[in-house]
Scaffold this motif. Sequence first.
Motif, PDB file in Angstrom:
ATOM      1  N   LYS A 112      44.124  48.035  31.304  1.00  0.00           N
ATOM      2  CA  LYS A 112      44.940  47.075  32.046  1.00  0.00           C
ATOM      3  C   LYS A 112      44.289  46.714  33.373  1.00  0.00           C
ATOM      4  O   LYS A 112      44.274  45.553  33.778  1.00  0.00           O
ATOM      5  CB  LYS A 112      46.345  47.634  32.274  1.00  0.00           C
ATOM      6  CG  LYS A 112      47.149  47.731  31.010  1.00  0.00           C
ATOM      7  CD  LYS A 112      48.621  48.050  31.204  1.00  0.00           C
ATOM      8  CE  LYS A 112      48.948  49.108  32.176  1.00  0.00           C
ATOM      9  NZ  LYS A 112      50.385  49.464  32.196  1.00  0.00           N
ATOM     10  N   THR A 113      43.723  47.717  34.026  1.00  0.00           N
ATOM     11  CA  THR A 113      43.111  47.499  35.338  1.00  0.00           C
ATOM     12  C   THR A 113      41.839  46.666  35.248  1.00  0.00           C
ATOM     13  O   THR A 113      41.578  45.830  36.115  1.00  0.00           O
ATOM     14  CB  THR A 113      42.790  48.858  35.998  1.00  0.00           C
ATOM     15  OG1 THR A 113      43.991  49.622  36.088  1.00  0.00           O
ATOM     16  CG2 THR A 113      42.201  48.675  37.373  1.00  0.00           C
ATOM     17  N   HIS A 114      41.052  46.873  34.193  1.00  0.00           N
ATOM     18  CA  HIS A 114      39.743  46.223  34.074  1.00  0.00           C
ATOM     19  C   HIS A 114      39.675  45.250  32.895  1.00  0.00           C
ATOM     20  O   HIS A 114      38.622  45.080  32.286  1.00  0.00           O
ATOM     21  CB  HIS A 114      38.652  47.291  33.913  1.00  0.00           C
ATOM     22  CG  HIS A 114      38.618  48.278  35.031  1.00  0.00           C
ATOM     23  ND1 HIS A 114      38.201  47.942  36.298  1.00  0.00           N
ATOM     24  CD2 HIS A 114      38.966  49.577  35.082  1.00  0.00           C
ATOM     25  CE1 HIS A 114      38.291  49.004  37.078  1.00  0.00           C
ATOM     26  NE2 HIS A 114      38.756  50.013  36.364  1.00  0.00           N
ATOM     27  N   PHE A 115      40.798  44.611  32.606  1.00  0.00           N
ATOM     28  CA  PHE A 115      40.864  43.742  31.428  1.00  0.00           C
ATOM     29  C   PHE A 115      39.816  42.633  31.458  1.00  0.00           C
ATOM     30  O   PHE A 115      39.144  42.370  30.453  1.00  0.00           O
ATOM     31  CB  PHE A 115      42.272  43.141  31.293  1.00  0.00           C
ATOM     32  CG  PHE A 115      42.474  42.388  30.019  1.00  0.00           C
ATOM     33  CD1 PHE A 115      42.453  43.047  28.798  1.00  0.00           C
ATOM     34  CD2 PHE A 115      42.698  41.026  30.034  1.00  0.00           C
ATOM     35  CE1 PHE A 115      42.639  42.360  27.616  1.00  0.00           C
ATOM     36  CE2 PHE A 115      42.895  40.329  28.861  1.00  0.00           C
ATOM     37  CZ  PHE A 115      42.871  40.994  27.648  1.00  0.00           C
ATOM     38  N   SER A 116      39.626  41.987  32.585  1.00  0.00           N
ATOM     39  CA  SER A 116      38.631  40.913  32.684  1.00  0.00           C
ATOM     40  C   SER A 116      37.227  41.435  32.398  1.00  0.00           C
ATOM     41  O   SER A 116      36.448  40.786  31.685  1.00  0.00           O
ATOM     42  CB  SER A 116      38.654  40.269  34.073  1.00  0.00           C
ATOM     43  OG  SER A 116      39.871  39.592  34.268  1.00  0.00           O
ATOM     44  N   ARG A 117      36.897  42.595  32.924  1.00  0.00           N
ATOM     45  CA  ARG A 117      35.583  43.194  32.693  1.00  0.00           C
ATOM     46  C   ARG A 117      35.406  43.518  31.192  1.00  0.00           C
ATOM     47  O   ARG A 117      34.342  43.299  30.629  1.00  0.00           O
ATOM     48  CB  ARG A 117      35.430  44.462  33.522  1.00  0.00           C
ATOM     49  CG  ARG A 117      34.046  45.070  33.378  1.00  0.00           C
ATOM     50  CD  ARG A 117      33.887  46.352  34.160  1.00  0.00           C
ATOM     51  NE  ARG A 117      34.300  46.167  35.549  1.00  0.00           N
ATOM     52  CZ  ARG A 117      34.681  47.156  36.342  1.00  0.00           C
ATOM     53  NH1 ARG A 117      34.700  48.393  35.891  1.00  0.00           N
ATOM     54  NH2 ARG A 117      35.030  46.927  37.574  1.00  0.00           N
ATOM     55  N   ILE A 118      36.468  44.026  30.575  1.00  0.00           N
ATOM     56  CA  ILE A 118      36.401  44.340  29.145  1.00  0.00           C
ATOM     57  C   ILE A 118      36.158  43.071  28.334  1.00  0.00           C
ATOM     58  O   ILE A 118      35.331  43.047  27.417  1.00  0.00           O
ATOM     59  CB  ILE A 118      37.693  45.062  28.690  1.00  0.00           C
ATOM     60  CG1 ILE A 118      37.727  46.469  29.292  1.00  0.00           C
ATOM     61  CG2 ILE A 118      37.806  45.098  27.184  1.00  0.00           C
ATOM     62  CD1 ILE A 118      39.040  47.200  29.104  1.00  0.00           C
ATOM     63  N   LEU A 119      36.847  41.991  28.686  1.00  0.00           N
ATOM     64  CA  LEU A 119      36.631  40.723  27.973  1.00  0.00           C
ATOM     65  C   LEU A 119      35.206  40.217  28.140  1.00  0.00           C
ATOM     66  O   LEU A 119      34.625  39.660  27.200  1.00  0.00           O
ATOM     67  CB  LEU A 119      37.626  39.666  28.443  1.00  0.00           C
ATOM     68  CG  LEU A 119      39.071  39.870  27.992  1.00  0.00           C
ATOM     69  CD1 LEU A 119      39.954  38.745  28.522  1.00  0.00           C
ATOM     70  CD2 LEU A 119      39.166  39.964  26.484  1.00  0.00           C
ATOM     71  N   GLU A 120      34.622  40.407  29.315  1.00  0.00           N
ATOM     72  CA  GLU A 120      33.224  40.017  29.518  1.00  0.00           C
ATOM     73  C   GLU A 120      32.299  40.824  28.613  1.00  0.00           C
ATOM     74  O   GLU A 120      31.359  40.287  28.031  1.00  0.00           O
ATOM     75  CB  GLU A 120      32.823  40.207  30.984  1.00  0.00           C
ATOM     76  CG  GLU A 120      33.446  39.206  31.930  1.00  0.00           C
ATOM     77  CD  GLU A 120      33.126  39.517  33.387  1.00  0.00           C
ATOM     78  OE1 GLU A 120      32.184  40.296  33.650  1.00  0.00           O
ATOM     79  OE2 GLU A 120      33.830  38.979  34.259  1.00  0.00           O
TER      80      GLU A 120
END
Length: 80
Positions: free
Chosen positions: A13-21
């Motif tokens: 949840k905290t690093h969702f954008s990074r995971i999507l990248e």
Amino acid sequence: MEAARQYNVHEAKTHFSRILEQVATGEEVVICRAGEPVAKVVPLRPKVERTGRGSLRGQIHIPDDFDELPDDIADAFGMR
């Protein structure tokens, strides 16, 4: 093949954008709850660009008897 990166739910949840990248670059990511994997985030296959209709004209031959079913197969399906 390298193992998929794992994140617990809070990290995800905290690093969702990074995971999507990461996923967008082809990586797979596993989301865990209490150390147990519950989901895998994988990249979608790229959209296939189709050529126009008739692009295979002259390259494919369909025989005249294409729609005729061989006798043994027709018998197996009770069609004779």
